[in-house]
Design an enzyme around this catalytic site. Structure first.
Site, PDB file in Angstrom:
ATOM      1  N   LYS A 189       4.248   4.130  -5.678  1.00  0.00           N
ATOM      2  CA  LYS A 189       5.015   2.583  -5.414  1.00  0.00           C
ATOM      3  C   LYS A 189       4.331   1.616  -5.204  1.00  0.00           C
ATOM      4  CE  LYS A 189       7.236   1.293  -2.530  1.00  0.00           C
ATOM      5  NZ  LYS A 189       6.890  -0.276  -2.951  1.00  0.00           N
ATOM      6  N   SER A 243       1.673  -1.279   6.333  1.00  0.00           N
ATOM      7  CA  SER A 243       1.554  -1.849   8.105  1.00  0.00           C
ATOM      8  C   SER A 243       2.335  -0.173   8.736  1.00  0.00           C
ATOM      9  CB  SER A 243       3.205  -2.723   7.794  1.00  0.00           C
ATOM     10  OG  SER A 243       4.135  -2.157   7.771  1.00  0.00           O
ATOM     11  N   VAL A 246       6.034   0.716   8.812  1.00  0.00           N
ATOM     12  CA  VAL A 246       6.425   1.156   7.339  1.00  0.00           C
ATOM     13  C   VAL A 246       6.208   2.918   7.981  1.00  0.00           C
ATOM     14  CG1 VAL A 246       6.689   1.617   5.284  1.00  0.00           C
ATOM     15  CG2 VAL A 246       6.554  -0.979   6.311  1.00  0.00           C
ATOM     16  N   GLU A 264      -2.379   5.180   6.119  1.00  0.00           N
ATOM     17  CA  GLU A 264      -3.851   4.763   6.423  1.00  0.00           C
ATOM     18  C   GLU A 264      -2.935   2.825   7.105  1.00  0.00           C
ATOM     19  OE1 GLU A 264      -6.393   4.802   6.346  1.00  0.00           O
ATOM     20  OE2 GLU A 264      -7.154   6.510   5.520  1.00  0.00           O
ATOM     21  N   CYS A 298      -7.803  -3.879   6.291  1.00  0.00           N
ATOM     22  CA  CYS A 298      -7.034  -3.785   7.715  1.00  0.00           C
ATOM     23  C   CYS A 298      -8.577  -3.222   8.372  1.00  0.00           C
ATOM     24  CB  CYS A 298      -6.081  -2.109   7.489  1.00  0.00           C
ATOM     25  SG  CYS A 298      -6.659  -0.842   5.806  1.00  0.00           S
ATOM     26  N   GLU A 384      -2.612  -8.096  14.622  1.00  0.00           N
ATOM     27  CA  GLU A 384      -3.339  -7.662  13.402  1.00  0.00           C
ATOM     28  C   GLU A 384      -3.337  -8.953  12.540  1.00  0.00           C
ATOM     29  OE1 GLU A 384      -2.508  -4.423  10.757  1.00  0.00           O
ATOM     30  OE2 GLU A 384      -4.882  -4.808   9.742  1.00  0.00           O
TER      31      GLU A 384
HETATM   32  P1  ADP Z   1       2.018  -4.792   3.430  1.00  0.00           P
HETATM   33  O1  ADP Z   1       2.221  -5.563   5.416  1.00  0.00           O
HETATM   34  O2  ADP Z   1       0.883  -4.347   3.386  1.00  0.00           O
HETATM   35  O3  ADP Z   1       3.521  -4.850   2.107  1.00  0.00           O
HETATM   36  P2  ADP Z   1       3.753  -2.699   4.409  1.00  0.00           P
HETATM   37  O4  ADP Z   1       4.451  -2.170   5.100  1.00  0.00           O
HETATM   38  O5  ADP Z   1       5.293  -4.010   4.366  1.00  0.00           O
HETATM   39  O6  ADP Z   1       2.809  -3.237   4.134  1.00  0.00           O
HETATM   40  O7  ADP Z   1       3.906  -2.475   3.187  1.00  0.00           O
HETATM   41  C1  ADP Z   1       3.183  -1.683   1.755  1.00  0.00           C
HETATM   42  C2  ADP Z   1       3.798  -0.920   1.333  1.00  0.00           C
HETATM   43  O8  ADP Z   1       5.254   0.052   1.669  1.00  0.00           O
HETATM   44  C3  ADP Z   1       4.457  -1.451   0.128  1.00  0.00           C
HETATM   45  O9  ADP Z   1       4.146  -0.939  -1.586  1.00  0.00           O
HETATM   46  C4  ADP Z   1       5.811  -1.985   0.698  1.00  0.00           C
HETATM   47  O10 ADP Z   1       7.101  -1.681  -0.286  1.00  0.00           O
HETATM   48  C5  ADP Z   1       6.670  -0.710   0.783  1.00  0.00           C
HETATM   49  N1  ADP Z   1       7.467  -0.077   1.790  1.00  0.00           N
HETATM   50  C6  ADP Z   1       7.565  -1.267   2.885  1.00  0.00           C
HETATM   51  N2  ADP Z   1       9.293  -0.672   3.243  1.00  0.00           N
HETATM   52  C7  ADP Z   1       9.340   0.446   2.679  1.00  0.00           C
HETATM   53  C8  ADP Z   1      10.302   1.782   2.863  1.00  0.00           C
HETATM   54  N3  ADP Z   1      11.458   1.304   3.653  1.00  0.00           N
HETATM   55  N4  ADP Z   1      10.180   2.520   2.254  1.00  0.00           N
HETATM   56  C9  ADP Z   1       9.455   2.927   1.589  1.00  0.00           C
HETATM   57  N5  ADP Z   1       8.456   2.047   1.400  1.00  0.00           N
HETATM   58  C10 ADP Z   1       8.135   0.295   2.088  1.00  0.00           C
END
Ligand code: ADP
Length: 490
Positions: A189, A243, A246, A264, A298, A384
């Protein structure tokens, strides 16, 4: 759509690399309800493409196809899997320019960096094509004379790979390479901001002869897709870059079916410049560590800690070097957040040496910024930043620098600049970080383990250690001679 962008997308379409549907069981598929989502060029705001906006149902089908494909893919010889990966690597390299353009279009980094990411990303596929053949087990001296004990390494099963937008290709290949090499199949994904590069890479995997169902790609509703991956007992592994917030959710969600998890997550990298550093090396290293990808990796230096004896000289030379950076590409999402950090720092006594405002280019651009007189308690030191802002903090002693550097929940990358060999060892070992760069601002390579300690994550990617994340160690006991059940052992 601008003329330049149109010719790039036309060329990509002609070469079959501009895919907009999800990939399930080797077929390109629309979202079941026909929904789509727009992918934008962050530098201009233009819509590049509309891609399928998928959710739980499509993800379940992707998991089923990965589960079916696992049966045959995991039973191939390592050499056969290796051949498929090698072919994929060759195709990624053959399409380096187009993939680079795609990365620039949807992610916004300069084309040179984007093409560099293709090189870097493809190397994970090459490396793991080689590593596939080295999944050695072990023979353990048995405790009874008639027994033989051994450890067999087996692929863990279907892996769900969730990736961010900052490296649209490399974050995928770094996960899918070792997964496939071990015999796992994957449901990827990608970030909804940057799905096109992932889809193009998946198209090339198909062209490389990697069988249908081995690599599946779904994108759209992240929480729904995440839930489907987390709750499925057929998914045995979650590998995530993104992040910390998440990542923690995914780790909790994976507990229900006790999956293996690699994370990571965010960093808060200190870049420590000691009085005995070579000024040029430190300036160039800090520049690379801070401003690569516009400060959006990161492992980017988040805090520049400078010893008092070299502080003024460094601040001056560093500001001059930052001033020479050319701005012309998207700085991604975090402009508002960056502004808040800078305002907070200035209100608490930090001085703006350079920049400090939204860039006149508008959109998501922010001026490369250097702040001096920054303190550990300011937001810009604690969070960050993920943007082109370099906060300079002053320290007196080595102990103080180590304390400041470790005073965070994050522990991904750290950088030190010194010409004192003993200090190099001492400080590297004292830093609670997964990666330490010494007189070097660029530390990521496919041959070395990448990963964090503390709340920066779990597991390692890249190198031979990256394979362990997708393997189970199956202990087996065999009778070499006759069976005895007298010992009462299990
Ligand atoms: P960034 O700050 O790098 O965008 P995120 O953690 O928001 O970090 O996003 C990283 C990935 O996690 C993306 O592919 C995002 O769509 C996915 N993501 C965000 N929320 C969820 C969730 N609740 N479940 C699964 N994947 C998620």
């Amino acid at each position: 759509m601008s003329v330049g962008m149109k010719s790039v997308t036309d060329r990509l379409r002609d070469s079959g690399l501009l895919r907009t549907q999800g990939l399930i069981g080797g077929k390109w598929i629309d979202a079941y309800d026909g929904k789509t989502l727009e992918v934008h060029n962050p530098a201009t705001g233009e819509v590049i493409a509309n891609v399928s906006c998928m959710g739980g149902k499509e993800t379940k089908d992707a998991i089923s196809s990965a589960f079916d494909a696992f049966n045959s893919w995991s039973k191939l010889t390592a050499a056969e899997r290796s051949k498929g990966l090698r072919k994929w690597y060759d195709l990624l390299m053959a399409h380096k320019e187009e993939l680079g353009q795609l990365i620039t279009l949807e992610q916004g980094k300069p084309l040179k960096e984007a093409v560099g990411e293709v090189d870097y990303g493809a190397k994970f596929i090459e490396f793991y094509a080689e590593e596939a053949k080295r999944v050695y087990g072990e023979i353990i001296p048995a405790t009874l004379p008639d027994r033989r004990l051994f450890v067999l390494k087996q692929p863990v099963g279907v892996a769900g790979a969730i990736t961010p937008w900052n490296f649209p290709l490399a974050m995928i290949t770094r996960k899918v390479g070792p997964a496939l090499a071990c015999g796992c199949t994957v449901v990827v994904k990608p970030s909804e901001f940057t799905p096109l590069t992932a889809l193009a890479a998946a198209e090339l995997a198909l062209q490389a002869g990697i069988p249908p169902g081995v690599v599946n790609v779904v994108m759209g509703n992240a929480p729904d897709i995440g839930d489907a991956l987390l709750t499925s007992p057929q998914v045995r592994k979650i590998t995530f870059t993104g992040s910390t917030a998440v990542g923690k959710k995914l780790m909790a969600g994976a507990a229900g079916t006790v999956k293996k998890v690699s994370l990571e997550l965010g960093g808060n990298a200190p870049c420590i410049v000691f009085d005995d550093a070579d000024l040029n090396v430190a300036v160039n290293g800090a520049l690379a560590a801070k401003f690569r990808n516009s400060g959006q990796t990161c492992v980017c230096a988040n805090r520049v800690l400078v010893q008092e004896g070299i502080y003024e000289k460094f601040a001056d030379a560093f500001s001059k070097a930052v001033k020479n950076l050319k701005v012309g590409d998207g700085f991604g999402e975090g402009v508002v957040q960056v502004e808040t950090f800078v305002e907070d720092a200035v209100s608490k006594g930090a001085k703006v040496l350079l920049g400090g405002r939204r860039h006149s280019l508008g959109m998501t651009f922010y001026e490369p910024t250097v702040l001096s007189n920054v303190k550990s308690e300011m937001l810009v030191s604690r969070e960050e930043v993920f943007g082109p802002v370099a906060p300079l903090l002053c320290f007196k002693t080595e102990e103080e620098a180590i304390h400041m550097a470790n005073d965070t929940n994050a522990g991904l990358a750290a950088y030190i600049f010194t010409n004192n060999l003993q200090r190099t060892w001492r400080v590297s070992e004292a830093l609670e970080y997964g990666l330490v760069g010494v007189n070097e601002g660029l530390i990521s390579t496919e041959v070395a383990p990448f990963g964090g300690v503390k709340q920066s994550g779990l597991g390692r990617e890249g190198s031979k250690y990256g394979m362990d994340e997708f393997l189970e160690k199956e202990g087996a006991c065999s009778t070499a001679f006759e069976l005895y059940f007298e010992d009462g052992l299990e």
